[in-house]
Design a protein around this motif. Structure first.
Motif, short mmCIF file in Angstrom:
data_model
loop_
_atom_site.label_atom_id
_atom_site.label_comp_id
_atom_site.label_asym_id
_atom_site.label_seq_id
_atom_site.Cartn_x
_atom_site.Cartn_y
_atom_site.Cartn_z
N ASN A 51 -3.19 -58.64 15.11
CA ASN A 51 -2.46 -59.46 16.10
C ASN A 51 -2.81 -59.05 17.53
O ASN A 51 -1.93 -58.93 18.39
CB ASN A 51 -0.95 -59.34 15.89
CG ASN A 51 -0.43 -60.29 14.83
OD1 ASN A 51 -1.19 -60.77 14.00
ND2 ASN A 51 0.86 -60.56 14.85
N THR A 52 -4.08 -58.83 17.77
CA THR A 52 -4.51 -58.28 19.04
C THR A 52 -5.65 -59.10 19.63
O THR A 52 -6.56 -59.51 18.91
CB THR A 52 -4.95 -56.81 18.87
OG1 THR A 52 -3.85 -56.04 18.35
CG2 THR A 52 -5.38 -56.20 20.20
N VAL A 53 -5.60 -59.27 20.93
CA VAL A 53 -6.70 -59.87 21.67
C VAL A 53 -7.23 -58.83 22.64
O VAL A 53 -6.46 -58.04 23.20
CB VAL A 53 -6.27 -61.16 22.39
CG1 VAL A 53 -5.17 -60.91 23.40
CG2 VAL A 53 -7.44 -61.86 23.02
N TYR A 54 -8.54 -58.82 22.83
CA TYR A 54 -9.20 -57.82 23.66
C TYR A 54 -9.94 -58.49 24.82
O TYR A 54 -10.34 -59.65 24.74
CB TYR A 54 -10.21 -57.01 22.84
CG TYR A 54 -9.62 -56.32 21.64
CD1 TYR A 54 -9.73 -56.87 20.38
CD2 TYR A 54 -8.97 -55.09 21.77
CE1 TYR A 54 -9.20 -56.24 19.27
CE2 TYR A 54 -8.43 -54.45 20.67
CZ TYR A 54 -8.55 -55.02 19.42
OH TYR A 54 -8.02 -54.38 18.33
N ARG A 106 -10.67 -61.41 19.41
CA ARG A 106 -9.35 -61.24 18.81
C ARG A 106 -9.49 -60.70 17.40
O ARG A 106 -10.47 -61.01 16.70
CB ARG A 106 -8.56 -62.54 18.83
CG ARG A 106 -9.11 -63.66 17.98
CD ARG A 106 -8.48 -65.01 18.34
NE ARG A 106 -7.06 -65.05 18.10
CZ ARG A 106 -6.28 -66.06 18.50
NH1 ARG A 106 -6.80 -67.10 19.14
NH2 ARG A 106 -4.97 -66.04 18.24
N TYR A 128 -7.33 -60.83 14.05
CA TYR A 128 -6.17 -61.46 13.44
C TYR A 128 -5.37 -60.47 12.60
O TYR A 128 -4.15 -60.58 12.53
CB TYR A 128 -6.61 -62.64 12.58
CG TYR A 128 -7.12 -63.80 13.39
CD1 TYR A 128 -8.47 -63.93 13.67
CD2 TYR A 128 -6.24 -64.77 13.87
CE1 TYR A 128 -8.94 -65.00 14.41
CE2 TYR A 128 -6.70 -65.84 14.61
CZ TYR A 128 -8.05 -65.95 14.89
OH TYR A 128 -8.50 -67.00 15.63
N MET A 156 -5.33 -67.75 23.05
CA MET A 156 -5.02 -66.57 23.85
C MET A 156 -5.88 -66.56 25.11
O MET A 156 -7.06 -66.89 25.08
CB MET A 156 -5.28 -65.30 23.05
CG MET A 156 -4.44 -65.17 21.79
SD MET A 156 -2.67 -65.14 22.12
CE MET A 156 -2.52 -63.74 23.22
N SER A 169 -6.40 -54.37 25.86
CA SER A 169 -5.86 -54.85 24.59
C SER A 169 -4.52 -55.54 24.84
O SER A 169 -3.79 -55.17 25.77
CB SER A 169 -5.63 -53.69 23.62
OG SER A 169 -6.83 -53.00 23.34
N CYS A 206 -2.21 -60.91 29.69
CA CYS A 206 -2.59 -61.79 28.59
C CYS A 206 -1.50 -62.83 28.42
O CYS A 206 -0.35 -62.63 28.83
CB CYS A 206 -2.85 -61.02 27.30
SG CYS A 206 -1.42 -60.29 26.52
#
Length: 121
Positions: free
Chosen positions: A74-77, A69, A71, A34, A21, A93
């Protein structure tokens, strides 16, 4: 100031899975492309995956890794399945403006400190 904080790394046996994460501070998360990159000892940092309008993967991880992601968070996996010892690296990241040259390290504007992934054989 944009800050990126990764988590989720660890030690896993070959064939196992991990989910990384990356939480991004700031109100403009939705405007960034991202990416995930990795760097093994003695090697250059290399592209793993990116997500903007589309998703893009390195050939070495295609079919095993999935980038996504959220929204609202505010997280990208980075979901990593069927892990191999060659996947061992520090995973970072990164965020960039603009939709082009997604594989290029120097095109990214912001970076996290990284999280260690170790895959044992």
């Amino acid at each position: 100031q944009v800050q990126l904080v990764e988590s989720g790394g660890g030690l896993v046996q070959a064939g196992g899975s991990l989910r990384l994460s990356c939480v991004v501070s700031g109100r403009t998360f939705g405007s960034y492309v991202m990416g995930w990159f990795r760097q093994a000892p003695g090697k250059e940092r290399e592209f793993v995956a990116a997500i903007g309008v589309l998703t893009l993967y390195a050939d070495s991880v295609k079919g095993r890794f999935t980038i996504s992601r959220d929204y609202a968070k505010n997280t990208v996996y980075l979901q990593m399945n069927s892990l191999k010892p060659d996947d061992t690296a520090v995973y970072h990241c990164a965020a960039k403006n603009g939709p082009d040259r997604l594989r290029v390290v120097v095109m990214y504007d912001y970076w996290g400190q990284g999280t260690q992934v170790t895959v044992s054989s």
